[in-house]
Design a protein around this motif. Structure first.
Motif, PDB file in Angstrom:
ATOM      1  N   VAL A  23      70.452  74.941  48.018  1.00 21.16           N
ATOM      2  CA  VAL A  23      69.270  74.335  48.067  1.00 21.16           C
ATOM      3  C   VAL A  23      68.471  74.045  49.309  1.00 21.16           C
ATOM      4  O   VAL A  23      69.110  73.279  49.968  1.00 21.16           O
ATOM      5  CB  VAL A  23      69.178  73.299  47.078  1.00 21.16           C
ATOM      6  CG1 VAL A  23      67.568  72.710  46.948  1.00 21.16           C
ATOM      7  CG2 VAL A  23      69.791  73.662  45.627  1.00 21.16           C
ATOM      8  N   VAL A  25      64.517  72.556  50.702  1.00 20.83           N
ATOM      9  CA  VAL A  25      63.225  72.051  50.253  1.00 20.83           C
ATOM     10  C   VAL A  25      62.571  72.012  51.640  1.00 20.83           C
ATOM     11  O   VAL A  25      62.832  71.346  52.507  1.00 20.83           O
ATOM     12  CB  VAL A  25      63.241  70.857  49.508  1.00 20.83           C
ATOM     13  CG1 VAL A  25      61.863  70.573  49.251  1.00 20.83           C
ATOM     14  CG2 VAL A  25      64.059  70.953  48.409  1.00 20.83           C
ATOM     15  N   THR A  62      64.062  67.877  42.611  1.00 21.35           N
ATOM     16  CA  THR A  62      64.258  69.304  42.398  1.00 21.35           C
ATOM     17  C   THR A  62      64.949  69.538  41.135  1.00 21.35           C
ATOM     18  O   THR A  62      65.043  70.597  40.598  1.00 21.35           O
ATOM     19  CB  THR A  62      65.009  70.132  43.443  1.00 21.35           C
ATOM     20  OG1 THR A  62      66.375  69.432  43.598  1.00 21.35           O
ATOM     21  CG2 THR A  62      64.580  69.858  45.073  1.00 21.35           C
ATOM     22  N   CYS A  73      55.216  72.311  48.928  1.00 25.37           N
ATOM     23  CA  CYS A  73      56.635  72.307  48.649  1.00 25.37           C
ATOM     24  C   CYS A  73      57.205  73.798  48.266  1.00 25.37           C
ATOM     25  O   CYS A  73      56.402  74.544  47.548  1.00 25.37           O
ATOM     26  CB  CYS A  73      56.824  71.172  47.484  1.00 25.37           C
ATOM     27  SG  CYS A  73      58.711  71.248  47.355  1.00 25.37           S
ATOM     28  N   VAL A  75      60.648  75.513  47.343  1.00 29.68           N
ATOM     29  CA  VAL A  75      62.203  75.325  46.868  1.00 29.68           C
ATOM     30  C   VAL A  75      62.940  76.688  46.979  1.00 29.68           C
ATOM     31  O   VAL A  75      62.396  77.782  46.442  1.00 29.68           O
ATOM     32  CB  VAL A  75      62.441  74.517  45.703  1.00 29.68           C
ATOM     33  CG1 VAL A  75      63.815  74.543  45.374  1.00 29.68           C
ATOM     34  CG2 VAL A  75      61.655  73.190  45.595  1.00 29.68           C
TER      35      VAL A  75
END
Length: 265
Positions: A23, A25, A62, A73, A75
């Motif tokens: 992940v 961001v 998230t 943003c 992700v």
């Protein structure tokens, strides 16, 4: 919001409720979360700790797509809830947030009655067929929020008229009213006095019997008291994750030890 493809290659362990894989961001040009991999177990309290600005709250958001509301943003990676990618285009964020509830740092009851605060989610998600069923959901949720005995005779009173600790327990009752599977808590005690904090901590211990609870806390003592697993974040990276006792008494990474002993943070 762009999400990386190739989710099929990620396989959850048997006990994982949520699996995060690779992940990342970004807020515009800022890389806020970098390559986080973690598995969060069901019916367990997991604490996220770390210095202010380390990314723990950003990562928490998230897990129910709260970052969707921020235009800048982005992700990337995969977050799986029971093996399904929550960032799949077919996933409705509103329905997701019924399954992954959230309690914020500052108590934020709606400007409605105590009853309507709790009934709001079940109403919009069609969880009750009639008033009697809704009454049952409200009572059950307020009992889960350890608030029923204090408010059962004044359900029509405004939620904003409660004390700070009661307001936070009302927000917890509101969050569990939709029967979520996961409950996210972003520093839920930071605005509360010690007595109210102890009540919420006791409540968290009860909630883990039915939910996977993930709590962001700036208090290492609180993390040690309420959680079974702890994740330490630093500068947007997940530095270490493991059993809470091990993290606090025998951390593997020197950065974790430096934070635990007060040398950084």
């Amino acid at each position: 919001m762009n999400v990386m493809t190739g989710v099929d290659k990620f396989v959850e362990t048997q006990t994982a409720k949520i699996s995060a894989r690779g992940v990342q961001v970004h807020y515009g040009d800022t890389h806020a979360i970098q390559d986080v991999n973690v598995e969060i177990e069901d019916r367990t309290v997991t604490a996220f700790i770390g210095p202010s600005g380390c990314g723990k709250s950003t990562f928490l958001r998230t897990l129910n797509r709260m970052n969707d509301t921020i235009a800048s943003c982005r992700v990337e990676g995969a977050i799986l809830l029971d093996g399904e990618n929550i960032y799949d285009k077919r996933v409705d964020p509103v329905q997701l947030r019924a399954k992954v509830g959230m309690v914020f740092q500052k108590p934020n009851p709606f400007p409605k009655s105590i009853y309507d605060n709790v009934a709001y989610g079940p109403r919009i998600h069609g969880l009750a067929r009639n008033r009697s069923e809704l009454d049952d959901i409200v009572e059950r949720s307020l009992r889960r929020g350890a608030l029923w005995d204090e408010v059962k005779d004044r359900l029509d009173a405004p939620g904003t008229g409660l004390s700070g600790g009661q307001q936070q327990r009302l927000c917890i009752a509101r969050a569990v009213a939709t029967e979520p599977e996961v409950l996210l808590m972003d520093e839920p005690c930071s605005a509360l006095d010690p007595i109210a904090t102890a009540q919420v901590e006791e409540l968290i211990d009860e909630l883990r019997q039915n939910f996977s609870v993930v709590i962001v806390t700036h208090s290492m003592q609180q993390a040690a008291r309420v959680s079974r697993k702890t994740a330490f974040f630093h500068l947007g990276k997940l530095v270490e994750f493991g059993e809470t006792g091990q993290i606090f008494t025998n951390p593997i990474d020197p950065r974790t030890e430096s934070y635990i002993t007060g040398r950084i943070g």
